[in-house]
Design an enzyme around this catalytic site. Structure first.
Site: not given
Ligand code: ADP
Ligand code: MG
Length: 142
Positions: A11, A51, A114, A117, A128
């Site tokens: 990212k 997303y 974070n 992905h 994807e």
């Molecule tokens: P993951 O990437 O672990 O699969 P999710 O699919 O739940 O997580 O969420 C997609 C992305 O959205 C996350 O990787 C993160 O960048 C962002 N995200 C998820 N939850 C939050 C949150 N509570 N606040 C801000 N950004 C979030």
């Molecule tokens: Mg996810």
């Protein structure tokens, strides 16, 4: 049977912090093989579509803004049971909860920023992968 492909994105936070090489090394050291990779910059339309499943969530607009704030590196990875093995390597969505030795523990700065992905199912890994790469029949597992 579990598939052997997953889709990751390094990212914008991780690319702009100079962590692309360190993250790739962790993937390779963990036994993942790179099938396809590119360096690109997402439009808001592309990030929003990628997303779309989160479009009703309060963090969606910020997430799209973050994902378009700089270049990203989408990668298709190959390993046994790739989706689950890779989710284990990246750690929990929120780095505060991510286990020691995971990519997010080492490189993520917040639940949003974070670092990487990782696909959450074989079906989404395939969707994807097609989102970012064409001509994938060339890369069928041997
Ligand atoms: P993951 O990437 O672990 O699969 P999710 O699919 O739940 O997580 O969420 C997609 C992305 O959205 C996350 O990787 C993160 O960048 C962002 N995200 C998820 N939850 C939050 C949150 N509570 N606040 C801000 N950004 C979030
Ligand atoms: Mg996810």
């Amino acid at each position: 049977m579990k598939g052997n492909r997953t889709l990751t994105i390094i990212k914008p936070d991780a690319v702009s912090a100079g962590n692309t090489g360190g993250i790739l090394q962790m993937m390779i050291d963990a036994g993942f093989k790179i099938v396809a990779m590119k360096y690109t910059w997402l439009t808001a339309g592309q990030a929003g579509k990628f997303y779309a499943v989160h479009s009703a969530r309060p963090f969606y607009n910020d997430l799209v803004q973050f994902m378009t704030s700089g270049p990203v590196v989408p990668i298709i990875l190959d390993a046994d049971n790739a989706v689950d093995a890779f989710r284990k390597l990246i750690g929990a969505t929120n780095p505060e909860s991510a286990a020691e030795g995971t990519i997010r523990k080492r490189f993520a700065s917040s639940v949003e920023r974070n670092a990487v992905h990782g696909s959450d199912s074989d079906e989404n890994a395939a969707i994807e992968s097609c989102f970012f790469f064409s001509g994938l029949e060339m890369f069928e597992a041997k």
